[in-house]
Design an enzyme around this catalytic site. Sequence first.
Site, PDB file in Angstrom:
ATOM      1  N   HIS A  95       0.636  49.816  63.873  1.00 54.20           N
ATOM      2  CA  HIS A  95       1.516  50.113  62.826  1.00 54.20           C
ATOM      3  C   HIS A  95       2.987  49.114  63.020  1.00 54.20           C
ATOM      4  O   HIS A  95       3.623  49.417  62.243  1.00 54.20           O
ATOM      5  CB  HIS A  95       1.681  51.711  62.602  1.00 54.20           C
ATOM      6  CG  HIS A  95       1.996  51.816  61.034  1.00 54.20           C
ATOM      7  ND1 HIS A  95       1.735  53.242  60.382  1.00 54.20           N
ATOM      8  CD2 HIS A  95       2.179  51.057  59.973  1.00 54.20           C
ATOM      9  CE1 HIS A  95       2.059  53.229  59.286  1.00 54.20           C
ATOM     10  NE2 HIS A  95       2.127  51.766  58.882  1.00 54.20           N
ATOM     11  N   ASP A 122       0.763  58.872  56.923  1.00 54.46           N
ATOM     12  CA  ASP A 122       0.715  58.890  58.397  1.00 54.46           C
ATOM     13  C   ASP A 122       1.056  60.202  58.744  1.00 54.46           C
ATOM     14  O   ASP A 122       1.358  60.949  57.970  1.00 54.46           O
ATOM     15  CB  ASP A 122       2.049  58.014  58.849  1.00 54.46           C
ATOM     16  CG  ASP A 122       1.964  57.354  60.246  1.00 54.46           C
ATOM     17  OD1 ASP A 122       1.509  58.012  60.868  1.00 54.46           O
ATOM     18  OD2 ASP A 122       2.410  56.205  60.277  1.00 54.46           O
ATOM     19  N   HIS A 124       2.967  60.618  61.331  1.00 53.66           N
ATOM     20  CA  HIS A 124       4.385  60.182  61.930  1.00 53.66           C
ATOM     21  C   HIS A 124       5.283  59.781  61.000  1.00 53.66           C
ATOM     22  O   HIS A 124       4.907  58.850  60.250  1.00 53.66           O
ATOM     23  CB  HIS A 124       4.212  59.408  63.344  1.00 53.66           C
ATOM     24  CG  HIS A 124       2.863  59.979  64.336  1.00 53.66           C
ATOM     25  ND1 HIS A 124       1.824  59.372  64.126  1.00 53.66           N
ATOM     26  CD2 HIS A 124       2.878  60.699  65.453  1.00 53.66           C
ATOM     27  CE1 HIS A 124       1.032  60.092  64.983  1.00 53.66           C
ATOM     28  NE2 HIS A 124       1.859  60.757  65.802  1.00 53.66           N
ATOM     29  N   ASP A 126       7.654  57.509  62.109  1.00 49.05           N
ATOM     30  CA  ASP A 126       7.882  56.151  62.560  1.00 49.05           C
ATOM     31  C   ASP A 126       9.336  55.698  62.568  1.00 49.05           C
ATOM     32  O   ASP A 126       9.608  54.468  62.154  1.00 49.05           O
ATOM     33  CB  ASP A 126       6.883  55.013  61.903  1.00 49.05           C
ATOM     34  CG  ASP A 126       5.258  55.367  62.449  1.00 49.05           C
ATOM     35  OD1 ASP A 126       5.010  56.167  63.583  1.00 49.05           O
ATOM     36  OD2 ASP A 126       4.575  54.979  61.699  1.00 49.05           O
ATOM     37  N   HIS A 139       5.348  50.657  67.533  1.00 47.54           N
ATOM     38  CA  HIS A 139       4.332  51.384  66.526  1.00 47.54           C
ATOM     39  C   HIS A 139       5.221  52.619  66.071  1.00 47.54           C
ATOM     40  O   HIS A 139       4.712  53.029  65.061  1.00 47.54           O
ATOM     41  CB  HIS A 139       2.977  51.227  66.696  1.00 47.54           C
ATOM     42  CG  HIS A 139       2.605  52.387  67.802  1.00 47.54           C
ATOM     43  ND1 HIS A 139       1.442  52.855  67.749  1.00 47.54           N
ATOM     44  CD2 HIS A 139       3.253  53.413  68.687  1.00 47.54           C
ATOM     45  CE1 HIS A 139       1.252  53.968  68.644  1.00 47.54           C
ATOM     46  NE2 HIS A 139       2.488  54.029  69.179  1.00 47.54           N
ATOM     47  N   ASP A 225      -1.974  54.837  57.785  1.00 46.79           N
ATOM     48  CA  ASP A 225      -2.171  54.770  58.957  1.00 46.79           C
ATOM     49  C   ASP A 225      -3.415  55.473  59.124  1.00 46.79           C
ATOM     50  O   ASP A 225      -3.274  56.815  58.528  1.00 46.79           O
ATOM     51  CB  ASP A 225      -1.167  55.479  59.824  1.00 46.79           C
ATOM     52  CG  ASP A 225      -1.138  55.351  61.280  1.00 46.79           C
ATOM     53  OD1 ASP A 225      -2.121  55.799  61.661  1.00 46.79           O
ATOM     54  OD2 ASP A 225      -0.011  55.179  61.960  1.00 46.79           O
ATOM     55  N   ASP A 227      -4.223  57.651  61.247  1.00 49.09           N
ATOM     56  CA  ASP A 227      -3.940  58.794  61.911  1.00 49.09           C
ATOM     57  C   ASP A 227      -3.295  59.822  60.708  1.00 49.09           C
ATOM     58  O   ASP A 227      -3.253  61.219  60.915  1.00 49.09           O
ATOM     59  CB  ASP A 227      -3.291  58.924  63.142  1.00 49.09           C
ATOM     60  CG  ASP A 227      -1.706  58.636  62.842  1.00 49.09           C
ATOM     61  OD1 ASP A 227      -1.216  58.852  61.903  1.00 49.09           O
ATOM     62  OD2 ASP A 227      -1.399  58.049  63.954  1.00 49.09           O
ATOM     63  N   GLU A 270      -3.890  50.986  62.692  1.00 46.20           N
ATOM     64  CA  GLU A 270      -4.400  52.161  63.849  1.00 46.20           C
ATOM     65  C   GLU A 270      -5.571  52.571  64.014  1.00 46.20           C
ATOM     66  O   GLU A 270      -6.092  53.575  64.580  1.00 46.20           O
ATOM     67  CB  GLU A 270      -3.169  53.328  63.715  1.00 46.20           C
ATOM     68  CG  GLU A 270      -1.856  53.015  63.820  1.00 46.20           C
ATOM     69  CD  GLU A 270      -1.318  52.760  65.477  1.00 46.20           C
ATOM     70  OE1 GLU A 270      -2.132  52.818  66.250  1.00 46.20           O
ATOM     71  OE2 GLU A 270      -0.195  52.181  65.539  1.00 46.20           O
TER      72      GLU A 270
END
Length: 307
Positions: A95, A122, A124, A126, A139, A225, A227, A270
């Site tokens: 990412h 996502d 997260h 980030d 990332h 992403d 995840d 990712e």
Amino acid sequence: MLTLIGAPTDIGAGSRGASMGPEALRVAGLGPALQALGYDVHDAGNLTGPANPDLPPDQGYRHLDGVIAWNQVLHDAVYAELQRERVPVTLGGDHCLGIGSISAVARHCHHTGKPLRILWLDAHTDFNTQDLTPSGNLHGMPVACLCGQGPDALTTLAGEVPAVHPDWIRQIGIRSVDDGEKRLIAAAGIEVYDMRTIDEIGMRSVMEAALADLTPNTHLHVSFDVDFLDPEIAPAVATSIPGGPTYREAQLCMEMIADTGRLASLDIVELNPALDIRNKTAMLATELVQSLFGKSTLIRRPSRSRG
């Protein structure tokens, strides 16, 4: 008209394997699946950049020079496709690539006078920085860099600092945020729809809020992403966080984005095939991206798309 741009690198990540993501998506049939929806799809192949040296952090960053090189080449490729009035679809890769991709989108929007809305799907936020990062992995820093907090070579890619204003961003599916990031996100004022919000009001209400006030000429960018998804349905990620959106929640998210008709650029990042089961996650990502580009069970009337 869609252009697939492979960016096979895991140079910004803490674990190896995301560099194989572009090929896994191709094996899953992403290009032909989008062609079946009626799109003119061109696969531009893979970009090239420095190899992952797998070194420890240096002054708070791992592989900074390599991350800069990859994001510069991706920026140039994405911007070129936007100038051709094509929809760039970045096949990641980790990412950190969001810096180059979205910087190119921001540059394009500045030059064309279009408003920009970014959906950051996502687990997260980030929004780590050099001073806060526990790992040095870039990332975990792309949103901070896009908002002007990071190395000059990354924050200036779009030609303006910040490349992106926080109020252009909507983050969805968040469920893992470092303590320092929490303070920075709050100070920046980014709209974050975490999993608690999704649990409380549902994905439909979240997406209605995230997509509110789009104008007819808004450029809508989705940074997907993998995840973002619950690891029970998408195991092929190195930063797996339980409790993400279910299959149906993810489908609704993608379908409501498609309903806007504003999607103009996309990152898929990712995906780590080394952690997958018979390419299960790549096939799911391909299915969700089809929904993002308009595949639906029924032909829906515009007035009923949200109802």
